[in-house]
Design an enzyme around this catalytic site. Structure first.
Site, PDB file in Angstrom:
ATOM      1  N   ASN A   8       1.012  -1.294  -0.068  1.00  0.00           N
ATOM      2  CA  ASN A   8       0.042  -0.019   0.012  1.00  0.00           C
ATOM      3  C   ASN A   8       0.963   1.279   0.066  1.00  0.00           C
ATOM      4  OD1 ASN A   8      -1.745   2.020   0.648  1.00  0.00           O
ATOM      5  ND2 ASN A   8      -2.937   1.167   2.056  1.00  0.00           N
ATOM      6  N   LYS A  15       3.429   0.767   3.037  1.00  0.00           N
ATOM      7  CA  LYS A  15       3.201  -0.269   3.792  1.00  0.00           C
ATOM      8  C   LYS A  15       3.203  -1.423   3.358  1.00  0.00           C
ATOM      9  CE  LYS A  15      -0.234   2.626   6.510  1.00  0.00           C
ATOM     10  NZ  LYS A  15      -1.554   3.116   6.194  1.00  0.00           N
ATOM     11  N   ARG A  89      -2.222  -1.974  -3.694  1.00  0.00           N
ATOM     12  CA  ARG A  89      -3.558  -1.404  -3.688  1.00  0.00           C
ATOM     13  C   ARG A  89      -3.428  -0.173  -4.560  1.00  0.00           C
ATOM     14  NH1 ARG A  89      -5.031   3.121   0.826  1.00  0.00           N
ATOM     15  NH2 ARG A  89      -7.333   3.484   0.324  1.00  0.00           N
ATOM     16  N   HIS A 178     -13.110   2.078  -0.178  1.00  0.00           N
ATOM     17  CA  HIS A 178     -12.808   0.806   0.496  1.00  0.00           C
ATOM     18  C   HIS A 178     -13.241  -0.569   0.269  1.00  0.00           C
ATOM     19  CE1 HIS A 178     -13.610   4.023   3.917  1.00  0.00           C
ATOM     20  NE2 HIS A 178     -12.220   3.972   3.834  1.00  0.00           N
ATOM     21  N   HIS A 206     -18.051   0.087   7.426  1.00  0.00           N
ATOM     22  CA  HIS A 206     -16.435   0.108   7.561  1.00  0.00           C
ATOM     23  C   HIS A 206     -16.362   1.385   8.097  1.00  0.00           C
ATOM     24  CE1 HIS A 206     -12.221  -0.207   5.942  1.00  0.00           C
ATOM     25  NE2 HIS A 206     -12.302   1.205   6.427  1.00  0.00           N
ATOM     26  N   ASN A 209     -10.942   6.115  10.574  1.00  0.00           N
ATOM     27  CA  ASN A 209     -10.684   7.513  10.385  1.00  0.00           C
ATOM     28  C   ASN A 209     -11.778   7.901   9.115  1.00  0.00           C
ATOM     29  OD1 ASN A 209      -9.184   9.085  11.966  1.00  0.00           O
ATOM     30  ND2 ASN A 209      -7.482   8.070  11.537  1.00  0.00           N
ATOM     31  N   GLY A 210     -11.569   7.371   8.063  1.00  0.00           N
ATOM     32  CA  GLY A 210     -12.414   7.383   6.870  1.00  0.00           C
ATOM     33  C   GLY A 210     -13.524   6.461   7.374  1.00  0.00           C
ATOM     34  N   ARG A 239     -13.849  14.395   8.022  1.00  0.00           N
ATOM     35  CA  ARG A 239     -14.746  14.916   6.625  1.00  0.00           C
ATOM     36  C   ARG A 239     -16.213  14.912   7.295  1.00  0.00           C
ATOM     37  NH1 ARG A 239     -12.624   9.756   3.287  1.00  0.00           N
ATOM     38  NH2 ARG A 239     -10.453   9.864   4.276  1.00  0.00           N
ATOM     39  N   ARG A 283     -11.675   7.322  20.465  1.00  0.00           N
ATOM     40  CA  ARG A 283     -11.281   7.206  21.595  1.00  0.00           C
ATOM     41  C   ARG A 283     -11.711   8.493  22.542  1.00  0.00           C
ATOM     42  NH1 ARG A 283      -6.192   3.805  19.775  1.00  0.00           N
ATOM     43  NH2 ARG A 283      -6.505   5.545  18.451  1.00  0.00           N
ATOM     44  N   GLU A 332     -14.572  -2.182  14.646  1.00  0.00           N
ATOM     45  CA  GLU A 332     -13.816  -3.390  15.559  1.00  0.00           C
ATOM     46  C   GLU A 332     -13.744  -2.993  16.896  1.00  0.00           C
ATOM     47  OE1 GLU A 332     -10.127  -4.315  13.254  1.00  0.00           O
ATOM     48  OE2 GLU A 332     -11.129  -4.245  11.493  1.00  0.00           O
ATOM     49  N   ASN A 333     -13.239  -1.749  17.288  1.00  0.00           N
ATOM     50  CA  ASN A 333     -13.004  -1.458  18.709  1.00  0.00           C
ATOM     51  C   ASN A 333     -14.082  -0.886  19.630  1.00  0.00           C
ATOM     52  OD1 ASN A 333     -10.500  -2.839  18.460  1.00  0.00           O
ATOM     53  ND2 ASN A 333     -10.225  -1.098  16.966  1.00  0.00           N
ATOM     54  N   GLU A 382      -7.421  -5.887   4.321  1.00  0.00           N
ATOM     55  CA  GLU A 382      -7.176  -5.548   2.961  1.00  0.00           C
ATOM     56  C   GLU A 382      -5.826  -6.204   2.403  1.00  0.00           C
ATOM     57  OE1 GLU A 382      -7.991  -1.803   4.316  1.00  0.00           O
ATOM     58  OE2 GLU A 382      -8.848  -1.315   2.573  1.00  0.00           O
TER      59      GLU A 382
HETATM   60  P1  ADP Z   1      -7.781   4.311   8.853  1.00  0.00           P
HETATM   61  O1  ADP Z   1      -9.190   4.507   8.351  1.00  0.00           O
HETATM   62  O2  ADP Z   1      -6.895   5.710   8.910  1.00  0.00           O
HETATM   63  O3  ADP Z   1      -7.331   2.934   8.381  1.00  0.00           O
HETATM   64  P2  ADP Z   1      -8.556   2.922  11.265  1.00  0.00           P
HETATM   65  O4  ADP Z   1      -9.347   2.034  10.693  1.00  0.00           O
HETATM   66  O5  ADP Z   1      -7.208   2.533  11.876  1.00  0.00           O
HETATM   67  O6  ADP Z   1      -8.364   4.251  10.540  1.00  0.00           O
HETATM   68  O7  ADP Z   1      -9.503   3.841  12.522  1.00  0.00           O
HETATM   69  C1  ADP Z   1      -9.074   4.712  13.008  1.00  0.00           C
HETATM   70  C2  ADP Z   1     -10.411   4.968  14.234  1.00  0.00           C
HETATM   71  O8  ADP Z   1     -10.439   3.733  15.100  1.00  0.00           O
HETATM   72  C3  ADP Z   1      -9.979   6.209  15.123  1.00  0.00           C
HETATM   73  O9  ADP Z   1     -11.193   6.961  15.214  1.00  0.00           O
HETATM   74  C4  ADP Z   1      -9.712   5.651  16.382  1.00  0.00           C
HETATM   75  O10 ADP Z   1     -10.196   6.528  17.657  1.00  0.00           O
HETATM   76  C5  ADP Z   1     -10.690   4.369  16.296  1.00  0.00           C
HETATM   77  N1  ADP Z   1     -10.260   3.444  17.164  1.00  0.00           N
HETATM   78  C6  ADP Z   1      -9.240   2.502  17.493  1.00  0.00           C
HETATM   79  N2  ADP Z   1      -9.340   2.035  18.799  1.00  0.00           N
HETATM   80  C7  ADP Z   1     -10.374   2.250  19.306  1.00  0.00           C
HETATM   81  C8  ADP Z   1     -11.124   1.853  20.751  1.00  0.00           C
HETATM   82  N3  ADP Z   1     -10.619   1.229  21.393  1.00  0.00           N
HETATM   83  N4  ADP Z   1     -12.116   2.694  20.868  1.00  0.00           N
HETATM   84  C9  ADP Z   1     -12.898   3.527  20.131  1.00  0.00           C
HETATM   85  N5  ADP Z   1     -12.255   3.966  18.841  1.00  0.00           N
HETATM   86  C10 ADP Z   1     -11.276   3.067  18.610  1.00  0.00           C
END
Ligand code: ADP
Length: 397
Positions: A8, A15, A89, A178, A206, A209-210, A239, A283, A332-333, A382
Site C-alpha cells: 500500500n 506499507k 493497492r 474501501h 467500515h 478515520n474514513g 470529513r 477514543r 472493530e473496537n 485488505e
Molecule cells: P484508517 O481509516 O486511518 O485506516 P482505522 O481503521 O485505523 O483508520 O481507525 C481509526 C479510528 O479507530 C480512530 O477514530 C480511532 O479512535 C478508532 N479506534 C481505535 N481503537 C479504538 C477503541 N478502542 N475505541 C474507540 N475507537 C477506537
C-alpha cells in the site's frame, strides 16, 4: 509455498506485508514513512523481532531497496526469486477496472489516465508499482482497486441526478471506495451466515478515520455511501460526509476563502473534530462523552445518526438485511458505537448481545443468535485480499 507481497504505497509512505500463499500466513509486516525526507523511518516486524531505523529515504525506489535488503538480511527470504508476485493497492480504477488485473504497460497508462480522479493517490500508487518492477522484474505485479468491488452498482445507484452530459463528458458519478475491505468482510459474513450466497443481503459498516457503508446483495455491491470522492457519505474523523453542495460557495463567500480552502475545510476540519471541537479520534470522543463534554456528545450523536440514516436507506435498497457487519478501527473496537447503532434498530427485531459486544478486536457475533438481523464484528484485512488476488493470477497462468 509461494510468497506474495501486499503493498500500500502513499505519497510519502509504503506499507507492506509478505504472506505465504495459499496458507495466508503473514511472514513479515512493515512500514516506510516520511519518504522524501532525510529522517525517513523504516520499520519491519517478523517472528518476535522488530527492526526500526531512521535514515535518509529520498524516494520510493530507496524504500523498496530497504525493504528487500531487510528481507535478505533477516533471512525472511533466501533469494528474491522466492517472491512470485506483488499486489498493489490502487485507489482509483474508474469505470475501467471492475476487478484486479496484472499490471502491463497498458494498465499503467490507464491508471495514470485515472489520476485526474484521484490526484493524490493514483500517482503515488504508480510510483510504488514502478519501484517494485525495477527491483523484482520476474515477479508479477497485480493492481487491486479500492473502487473495483463497487463497479457492480446499478446506474440508479451510481448516477447523480445531474445533467447527464456531465457524466458522459467527465465521468462524474459515484465510484465508492474501501471496496477491498467491504468485499473481504462481506465474503466472510456470507460464510458465517451459512445461507445460499446469492440470496444474502448484508450491510457492511467500515468505520475508521474514513468510513463508508455498502449494501451487498448476493455478494455484490449494489450501493455505497462514498461517492465521486471519499468526501461523501457518513460523517468521518475529519470529513463532513454529505452536505448540501450549495454550502461550498456560501462558505467561500462568508469566510473569504477560495474553492480549495473550502473543500479542505470539509475534508480536514469537519466530521468528529469539526463538530466536537475536541478530536477526530473516536477514543477521545467517547471519553469526552463520559466526562460530560457537550461537543463530544453532539459529535457522537451526529455520527450515529448519519450511519443509521444510511442503514435505513440500505434496508430499502436491499429489501431487508440478513446481517450488519462492523469493521475498521471504530467498528472493530468501539462497542459503545455499535451499541448506539444497534439500539436504534431494535424496532426491526435486532437484539444486541451485550456481553459479546463488550469484547474487542476479534470476529464476533454481537447480536443474539436469533436476532432478526445478525450483527457481526469482522476485522478487515485488505492485505489478505490483495495477496489472494495476486495469488489467483499466479495459479491461473
Ligand atoms: P484508517 O481509516 O486511518 O485506516 P482505522 O481503521 O485505523 O483508520 O481507525 C481509526 C479510528 O479507530 C480512530 O477514530 C480511532 O479512535 C478508532 N479506534 C481505535 N481503537 C479504538 C477503541 N478502542 N475505541 C474507540 N475507537 C477506537
Amino acid at each position: 509455498m509461494t510468497k506474495v507481497l501486499a503493498i500500500n504505497a502513499g505519497s510519502s509512505s509504503l506499507k507492506f506485508q509478505l504472506l505465504a500463499m495459499p496458507s495466508e500466513e503473514v511472514l513479515t509486516v512493515g512500514l516506510v514513512e516520511r519518504i522524501g525526507l532525510t529522517d525517513g523511518v523504516f520499520k519491519i516486524e517478523f517472528k518476535d523481532e522488530e527492526v526500526k531505523k531512521t535514515l535518509d529515504i529520498p524516494n520510493h525506489t530507496k524504500a523498496v531497496e530497504l525493504l528487500m535488503d531487510a528481507l535478505l538480511e533477516n533471512k525472511i527470504v533466501e533469494s528474491f526469486d522466492e517472491i512470485a508476485g506483488v499486489g498493489h493497492r490502487v485507489v482509483h480504477g474508474g469505470e475501467k477496472f471492475g476487478s484486479s488485473v496484472v499490471v502491463t504497460p497498458e494498465v499503467l497508462a490507464d491508471i495514470e489516465a485515472l489520476s485526474d480522479l484521484a490526484p493524490l493517490h493514483n500517482p503515488a500508487n504508480m510510483t510504488g508499482i514502478k519501484a517494485f518492477v525495477e527491483k523484482l522484474p520476474n515477479a508479477i505485479s497485480v493492481a487491486v482497486f479500492d473502487t473495483a468491488f463497487h463497479q457492480t452498482m446499478p446506474a440508479t445507484s451510481y448516477l447523480y441526478p445531474i445533467k447527464h452530459d456531465l457524466y458522459k463528458k467527465h465521468a462524474i458519478r459515484k465510484y465508492g471506495f474501501h471496496g477491498t475491505s467491504h468485499q473481504f468482510v462481506s465474503e466472510r459474513a456470507i460464510a458465517l451466515l451459512g445461507l445460499p450466497a446469492d440470496k444474502t443481503r448484508i450491510i457492511t459498516v467500515h468505520i475508521g478515520n474514513g468510513g463508508s457503508l455498502t449494501a451487498v446483495k448476493g455478494g455484490k455491491s449494489i450501493d455505497t455511501s462514498m461517492g465521486f470522492t471519499p468526501l461523501a457519505g457518513i460523517m468521518m474523523g475529519t470529513r463532513s460526509g454529505d452536505v448540501d453542495p450549495a454550502v461550498v460557495p456560501y462558505i467561500m463567500e462568508k469566510e473569504g476563502i477560495d474553492v480549495n480552502q473550502a473543500v479542505d475545510l470539509l475534508n480536514k476540519q469537519s466530521g468528529l473534530v469539526g463538530v466536537s471541537e475536541l478530536s477526530s479520534d473516536m477514543r477521545d470522543i467517547t471519553s469526552g462523552v463520559e466526562a460530560g463534554n457537550v461537543g463530544a456528545k453532539l459529535a457522537f450523536d451526529l455520527f450515529i445518526k448519519r450511519i443509521t440514516d444510511y442503514i435505513g436507506s440500505y434496508l430499502m435498497t436491499l429489501g431487508g438485511a440478513d446481517a450488519i457487519v462492523f469493521t475498521a478501527g471504530i467498528g472493530e473496537n468501539a462497542g459503545v458505537v455499535r451499541k448506539a447503532i444497534l439500539e436504534k434498530l431494535a424496532f426491526l427485531g435486532v437484539e444486541i448481545n451485550e456481553e459479546a459486544n463488550n469484547t474487542r478486536g476479534q470476529e464476533l457475533l454481537v447480536s443474539t443468535a436469533d436476532s432478526k438481523i445478525k450483527a457481526f464484528v469482522i476485522p478487515t484485512n485488505e492485505e489478505i485480499m490483495i495477496a489472494r488476488d495476486t495469488f489467483s493470477f499466479l495459479t491461473s497462468t
